[in-house]
Design an enzyme around this catalytic site. Structure first.
Site, mmCIF file in Angstrom:
data_model
loop_
_atom_site.group_PDB
_atom_site.id
_atom_site.type_symbol
_atom_site.label_atom_id
_atom_site.label_comp_id
_atom_site.label_asym_id
_atom_site.label_seq_id
_atom_site.Cartn_x
_atom_site.Cartn_y
_atom_site.Cartn_z
ATOM 1 N N ASP A 79 0.854 -1.066 -0.250
ATOM 2 C CA ASP A 79 -0.136 -0.010 -0.124
ATOM 3 C C ASP A 79 0.997 1.218 0.092
ATOM 4 O O ASP A 79 2.208 1.055 0.445
ATOM 5 C CB ASP A 79 -1.005 0.049 1.197
ATOM 6 C CG ASP A 79 -1.860 1.091 1.530
ATOM 7 O OD1 ASP A 79 -2.539 1.511 0.239
ATOM 8 O OD2 ASP A 79 -2.051 1.765 2.423
ATOM 9 N N GLU A 95 -0.315 5.316 0.775
ATOM 10 C CA GLU A 95 -0.690 6.095 1.642
ATOM 11 C C GLU A 95 -0.812 5.316 3.024
ATOM 12 O O GLU A 95 -1.177 4.306 3.341
ATOM 13 C CB GLU A 95 -1.791 6.788 1.640
ATOM 14 C CG GLU A 95 -1.866 7.769 0.496
ATOM 15 C CD GLU A 95 -3.213 8.230 0.200
ATOM 16 O OE1 GLU A 95 -3.755 8.947 0.866
ATOM 17 O OE2 GLU A 95 -3.813 8.125 -1.065
#
Length: 201
Positions: free
Chosen positions: A7, A9
């Site tokens: 991922d 953020e």
């Protein structure tokens, strides 16, 4: 052969919408996928808030340009990419991501796209595929790759559980408590060690 799926953020860079919330003084925009599991619902909420305040792509991009990767993220990513293939799987948008990718050394990013009117208003968003993180992990597996995944939010859980190995990173206490079978790390060195251990199994 392995591919690590990360991922973006909350894992490699600060949350874009939290930074934008702080810059604009609009507290409602602090809500992220750590708070709302339904991404479509979350994005519709965000677009409505932007419209109410007369804010568009230019204003969001201005704030994004001021965001730096989390301390240690670039070093972690550089070392990880020297060991194996890495793909960033993010629900962000190509119109947001470019300056962040530059600061991270241009890793491979799979994300989504925005629909923007001539006046700069963000009118809609288009997901690359449904359940993009899980779908991408399954597609990689279908062509012979083993995946290792890591993320911090509800929308990362599917890809983490679908992978040969998966880890929570800088997640919330609730998500960690709800998923006690997943190893959870706070520091890049810890995550890198865990991934390295999987790569040599």
């Amino acid at each position: 052969m392995y591919i690590v799926c990360l991922d973006m953020e909350g894992v490699l860079v600060p949350e874009i919408w939290i930074a934008f919330s702080e810059a604009t003084g609009i507290p409602e925009l602090r809500k992220t996928t750590r708070d709302e599991p339904d991404y479509n619902k979350l994005m519709r909420f965000r677009l409505n808030i932007l419209k109410e305040h007369g804010l568009g792509l230019k204003e969001v991009q201005y704030v994004i340009a001021t965001i730096d990767p989390l301390p240690g993220a670039r070093k972690f990513l550089d070392e990880l990419r020297s060991l194996t293939q890495v793909i960033i799987l993010s629900d962000t948008f190509e119109q947001f991501a470019a300056p962040l990718m530059k600061k991270l050394g241009y890793p491979t990013l799979f994300c989504n796209s925005l629909e923007v009117a001539e006046n700069g208003e963000i009118t809609d968003f288009h997901m690359r595929v449904e359940k993009s993180k899980l779908t991408t992990v399954k597609a990689l597996q279908s062509i012979g790759f083993e995946t290792i995944a890591s993320g911090d939010s509800y929308n990362d859980l599917d890809m983490i559980y679908a992978s040969k190995a998966g880890f929570l990173f800088k997640s919330t206490e609730k998500i960690k408590a709800d998923n006690p079978n997943l190893q959870a790390f706070e520091e890049f060195d810890e995550l890198l060690t865990a991934i390295k251990t999987e790569l040599v199994k």
